[in-house]
Design an enzyme around this catalytic site. Sequence first.
Site, short mmCIF file in Angstrom:
data_model
loop_
_atom_site.label_atom_id
_atom_site.label_comp_id
_atom_site.label_asym_id
_atom_site.label_seq_id
_atom_site.Cartn_x
_atom_site.Cartn_y
_atom_site.Cartn_z
N ASP A 1 -62.71 52.48 -28.22
CA ASP A 1 -63.63 53.33 -28.92
C ASP A 1 -64.49 53.97 -28.21
O ASP A 1 -65.31 53.68 -27.36
CB ASP A 1 -64.30 52.39 -29.99
CG ASP A 1 -65.28 53.43 -31.00
OD1 ASP A 1 -65.37 54.59 -31.11
OD2 ASP A 1 -65.98 52.82 -31.72
N ARG B 1 -63.88 49.72 -34.17
CA ARG B 1 -64.67 50.88 -34.24
C ARG B 1 -66.12 50.71 -34.33
O ARG B 1 -66.55 49.47 -35.07
CB ARG B 1 -64.43 51.85 -35.32
CG ARG B 1 -62.86 52.48 -35.19
CD ARG B 1 -62.53 53.43 -33.69
NE ARG B 1 -60.94 53.47 -33.56
CZ ARG B 1 -60.75 52.96 -32.41
NH1 ARG B 1 -61.12 52.34 -31.63
NH2 ARG B 1 -59.37 53.15 -32.25
N CYS B 2 -67.00 51.67 -34.13
CA CYS B 2 -68.32 51.52 -33.90
C CYS B 2 -68.72 50.97 -35.14
O CYS B 2 -68.42 51.56 -36.28
CB CYS B 2 -69.04 52.75 -33.78
SG CYS B 2 -70.87 52.69 -33.56
N PRO B 3 -69.62 49.96 -35.52
CA PRO B 3 -70.41 49.24 -34.53
C PRO B 3 -69.84 47.96 -33.85
O PRO B 3 -70.56 47.26 -33.49
CB PRO B 3 -71.81 49.02 -35.17
CG PRO B 3 -71.44 48.86 -36.53
CD PRO B 3 -70.10 49.81 -36.77
#
Length: 83
Positions: A46, A19-21
């Site tokens: 994502d 997931r981000c980042p």
Amino acid sequence: MTSNNFGDANHQLDAIGLRCPEPVMMVRLSIRNMQLGETLAISADDHSTTRDIPSFCRFMGHTLIASDVDSKPYRYLIRKDQS
């Protein structure tokens, strides 16, 4: 932008589940270890990568050769153009 060249990339990155980042951080690390002109195929799930990876390429001076974001996993093909 779609292409069937993802399997021909010099390098592969599986960012599924990240997931981000994290996906963009992994892309950046992978590209740092590549030679100019080499390609990186990325698989990710994502949704933020649909925005973040094209932005990363523009900002860092790399080429987004192809992307397939119609369904998961999202796929991207990047060519390293800057050192």
